[in-house]
Motif scaffolding. Structure first.
Motif, PDB file in Angstrom:
ATOM      1  N   THR A  19      46.216  45.221  38.861  1.00  0.00           N
ATOM      2  CA  THR A  19      45.390  45.289  37.645  1.00  0.00           C
ATOM      3  C   THR A  19      45.011  43.892  37.172  1.00  0.00           C
ATOM      4  O   THR A  19      43.861  43.624  36.805  1.00  0.00           O
ATOM      5  CB  THR A  19      46.162  46.028  36.532  1.00  0.00           C
ATOM      6  N   THR A  30      42.466  42.264  39.851  1.00  0.00           N
ATOM      7  CA  THR A  30      41.130  42.874  39.944  1.00  0.00           C
ATOM      8  C   THR A  30      40.331  42.771  38.650  1.00  0.00           C
ATOM      9  O   THR A  30      39.153  43.135  38.617  1.00  0.00           O
ATOM     10  CB  THR A  30      41.239  44.353  40.351  1.00  0.00           C
ATOM     11  N   THR A  31      40.967  42.271  37.585  1.00  0.00           N
ATOM     12  CA  THR A  31      40.238  42.083  36.316  1.00  0.00           C
ATOM     13  C   THR A  31      40.135  40.605  35.946  1.00  0.00           C
ATOM     14  O   THR A  31      39.784  40.267  34.813  1.00  0.00           O
ATOM     15  CB  THR A  31      40.937  42.847  35.177  1.00  0.00           C
ATOM     16  N   SER A  70      35.670  37.653  39.991  1.00  0.00           N
ATOM     17  CA  SER A  70      35.319  38.097  41.341  1.00  0.00           C
ATOM     18  C   SER A  70      36.098  37.365  42.435  1.00  0.00           C
ATOM     19  O   SER A  70      36.500  37.964  43.436  1.00  0.00           O
ATOM     20  CB  SER A  70      33.821  37.937  41.581  1.00  0.00           C
ATOM     21  N   LYS A  75      39.620  38.720  42.462  1.00  0.00           N
ATOM     22  CA  LYS A  75      39.553  40.125  42.894  1.00  0.00           C
ATOM     23  C   LYS A  75      39.355  40.235  44.402  1.00  0.00           C
ATOM     24  O   LYS A  75      40.055  41.003  45.089  1.00  0.00           O
ATOM     25  CB  LYS A  75      38.410  40.819  42.165  1.00  0.00           C
TER      26      LYS A  75
END
Length: 525
Positions: free
Chosen positions: A279, A282-283, A286, A289
Motif C-alpha cells: 500500500t 503503490t501510493t 510512479s 510503484k
C-alpha cells in the motif's frame, strides 16, 4: 503361409510337409511381388530402421512390423534346433544391452557437459562470507557424478541466484522509499493484536509463540503505544525477511519448535506486513510503484516456488529415492505433473540434465536380468520410462525428447529379445519340432523342413530378407497387383509343397535356398 499349409493338409501331407509349404509360401510372396507397384514405406518404419541402425540393434521382420502372424513364425523359428533364430536372439540381446548402456552414456555425457549457472558469482559471495553461498558451493564440489546431488545443488544454486536478484530489486525500492517517509502499519498492527489475543484465550496457550509475537510488537513500536503506528521501510523489510526465515526453516524441518499453529500465525503477520508495504509503495509515486511491482513480480515467480514444502525438502533431503518419488514418479493419468513442472522450473540446465540421466539410470536398474549375467531387458526399460511419461514429457524437450522417443520406440520393438532372454527355449519346447517326424524316420522330408526353417530365418533376420518382406507388406489388399501375387502364390504352392516334402532341388532353386550340409530340424550334430 497358413493357406498353403492347409492345402497340403487337405491333400494328406505330413506335418513336416505342411510346415514346409507354409514357409515356402512365405518365401514366394516377396519373389512374386518384386515386379509389382508398391505403396510408399511408412515414415514410422523408416524412423525405426534408422534408429536401429544408429544403435546397432538388429530387428527381425516380426520385431519391425509386430504382426501377429509374423510373430508366431518368429517364435517358432526361435525353437527350431540349429537352423533357427536362437543365436540371432542371443546376440541381439547383447546388442540391445549395449544400446541401452550407450544411451545412458550419452545422457551422462550430456549431464557432464552442462555447466552450473552463475558459479563465479557464487564463489565470489562464498569468499566474502555469504553462508548460504558457502553451503551451496560445498554441495556442488561434493556432487561428483551423483545425479541426485547435482540436482539438489542446481536447485539451491538457482534459489541463491534468485534471492540475489530479488535483493537488488528490493534495494531499489528501499532507496526510493527512504524519501517517502515511514510506512503506516495498519494491517500489521491488527494482525499482531489478533494473534496475541487468540493465543492468550487458547485453552493451552503456546508460550513460545506468545513470546515471539510480543517481541515483534515491542521491536516495532517499543514499549509505548502510539495512536498511529509506523516504521521506516528498511526496518519493515528486515522484519519481513526475519519472519520469512522462521517460517521457511519450519517447512524445511529445521524449526519444529515453532509448531504448525505458530507458523500459521507468523505467516499471517508476514502477509499483513507485505500488504502494508505494498500500500505504501503503490501510493508513493510512479517511480516507487513501478519499482515495487517489478520486485514483487520477480519474487513471486522466482523465489516463492522454492517455499513449497515438498520442493524445499527435496533440495535438502538425504534420501535421494524420496526425492525421485516426490517429483518424478507421477501417475500415467498426469496426476502430479504440476509438481514435475515446478521441479523442472527450480533447476538450471545442469540440474535438468541430471534428472534426465537419473530417469534413464533408474530405468536401467529396473531392466536388469541378473540371472543372465547383467543383460538388460528392453521391455522393462521401455516400461519403466513409460510409467513416468508425464514427467519425461516435462524434462525431455526439443532434441532431447526426439532422441528419447526414438529410443523408447526402438526398445518397444526390441521387446522379444528380453522375453527370449528371460525365457529361452528348452528341450521341452523343441519337442514339437521332433514331433513333425524324426530325422531317422523321414530323413528326406525333415531335411526339407530344416531347409525351410533355415531359409525362413534368413528371410526374417537378414537385411535383404527383411527388405523383401517389407516391400511385399506394402501391397494394397484388393488391388489387381495383390490379385496377381495371390495367383502366383497359388501356382507355386504344389511345387513348393512337393519339393519341401522330400524331393531334391537342383539348379537355381537349390542355390536360392542353401542349407548347411547335414543339418536338418530335429537332427543332432
Amino acid at each position: 503361409g497358413p493357406a498353403a499349409g492347409g492345402i497340403v493338409r487337405e491333400r494328406g501331407g505330413s506335418p513336416g510337409a505342411q510346415f514346409a509349404a507354409n514357409i515356402g509360401a512365405t518365401l514366394a510372396v516377396p519373389l512374386a511381388a518384386g515386379a509389382v507397384r508398391q505403396a510408399p514405406q511408412s515414415q514410422a518404419i523408416k524412423d525405426l530402421l534408422l534408429e536401429a541402425k544408429k544403435r546397432d540393434v538388429d530387428l527381425s521382420y516380426a520385431d519391425i512390423t509386430q504382426g501377429g502372424g509374423a510373430r508366431r513364425l518368429d517364435t517358432m523359428l526361435e525353437q527350431a534346433p540349429i537352423v533357427g533364430t536362437s543365436r540371432f536372439r542371443e546376440q541381439g540381446a547383447k546388442k540391445v544391452t549395449a544400446a541401452i548402456e550407450g544411451f545412458a552414456d550419452d545422457a551422462l555425457l550430456g549431464m557432464r557437459g552442462e555447466k552450473y549457472r552463475g558459479l563465479d558469482a557464487l564463489k565470489a559471495a562464498a569468499s566474502s562470507g555469504d553462508k548460504s553461498a558457502r553451503n551451496t558451493l560445498q554441495q556442488i564440489e561434493n556432487a561428483g557424478d551423483d545425479w541426485t546431488k547435482i540436482m539438489q545443488a542446481s536447485g539451491n544454486l538457482k534459489l541463491w541466484r534468485s534471492r540475489q536478484a530479488a535483493e537488488q530489486l528490493y534495494n531499489r525500492v528501499e532507496t526510493l522509499a527512504k524519501t517517502r517517509g515511514e510506512v503506516p502499519l495498519t494491517k500489521t498492527n491488527a494482525a499482531i493484536d489478533a494473534a496475541i489475543a487468540a493465543e492468550t484465550k487458547s485453552t493451552l496457550p503456546d508460550k513460545e509463540l506468545l513470546d515471539t509475537l510480543n517481541k515483534v510488537k515491542v521491536g516495532l513500536y517499543g514499549t509505548t503505544d502510539p495512536t498511529v503506528r509506523s516504521r521506516d521501510f528498511t526496518t519493515i523489510r528486515q522484519l519481513r525477511s526475519d519472519i520469512g526465515d522462521i517460517v521457511n526453516s519450519y517447512y524445511q524441518g529445521k524449526n519444529a519448535a515453532v509448531g504448525a499453529k505458530g507458523v500459521g500465525s507468523l505467516q499471517s503477520l508476514k502477509n499483513a506486513l507485505e500488504a502494508d508495504m505494498e500500500t505504501f509503495a503503490t501510493t508513493g509515486g510512479s517511480a516507487l510503484k513501478n519499482a515495487w511491482k517489478r520486485a514483487a513480480s520477480f519474487y513471486r515467480e522466482a523465489v516463492v516456488p522454492f517455499k513449497d514444502k515438498a520442493l524445499a525438502q527435496a533440495l535438502k533431503s538425504d534420501l535421494p529415492d524420496e526425492v525421485y518419488k516426490k517429483f518424478i514418479q507421477v501417475s500415467r493419468s498426469g496426476a502430479g505433473e504440476d509438481r514435475a513442472i515446478k521441479f523442472y522450473d527450480s533447476l538450471d540446465p545442469k540440474g535438468k540434465a541430471a534428472v534426465r540421466y537419473g530417469m534413464i539410470a533408474n530405468a536401467i536398474e529396473k531392466a536388469s536380468v541378473p540371472e543372465r549375467g547383467g543383460l538388460l531387458s528392453p521391455g522393462k526399460f521401455e516400461q519403466s520410462l513409460q510409467n513416468i511419461e508425464p514427467a519425461t514429457k516435462v524434462f525431455f524437450r526439443g532434441e532431447a525428447k526426439k532422441e528419447l522417443d526414438g529410443f523408447v520406440n526402438l526398445m518397444e520393438h526390441s521387446r522379444r529379445f528380453g522375453q527370449y532372454l528371460e525365457n529361452p527355449p528348452t528341450g521341452q519346447r523343441v519337442i514339437p519340432w521332433l514331433a513333425l517326424g524324426g530325422a531317422a524316420i523321414r530323413p528326406a522330408e525333415m531335411a526339407g523342413v530344416g531347409a525351410s526353417a533355415y531359409a525362413a530365418r534368413l528371410l526374417v533376420t537378414t537385411e535383404t530378407g527383411k527388405r523383401l518382406l517389407l516391400d511385399a507388406a506394402r501391397l494394397r489388399p484388393g488391388t489387381p497387383e495383390m490379385q496377381r501375387v495371390v495367383e502366383e502364390i497359388s501356382k507355386q504352392i504344389p511345387r513348393i509343397a512337393s519339393q519341401q516334402s522330400g524331393q531334391t532341388s537342383t539348379g537355381r532353386e537349390s542355390q536360392r535356398r542353401p542349407v548347411p550340409q547335414g543339418i536338418a530340424a530335429g537332427a543332432t550334430p
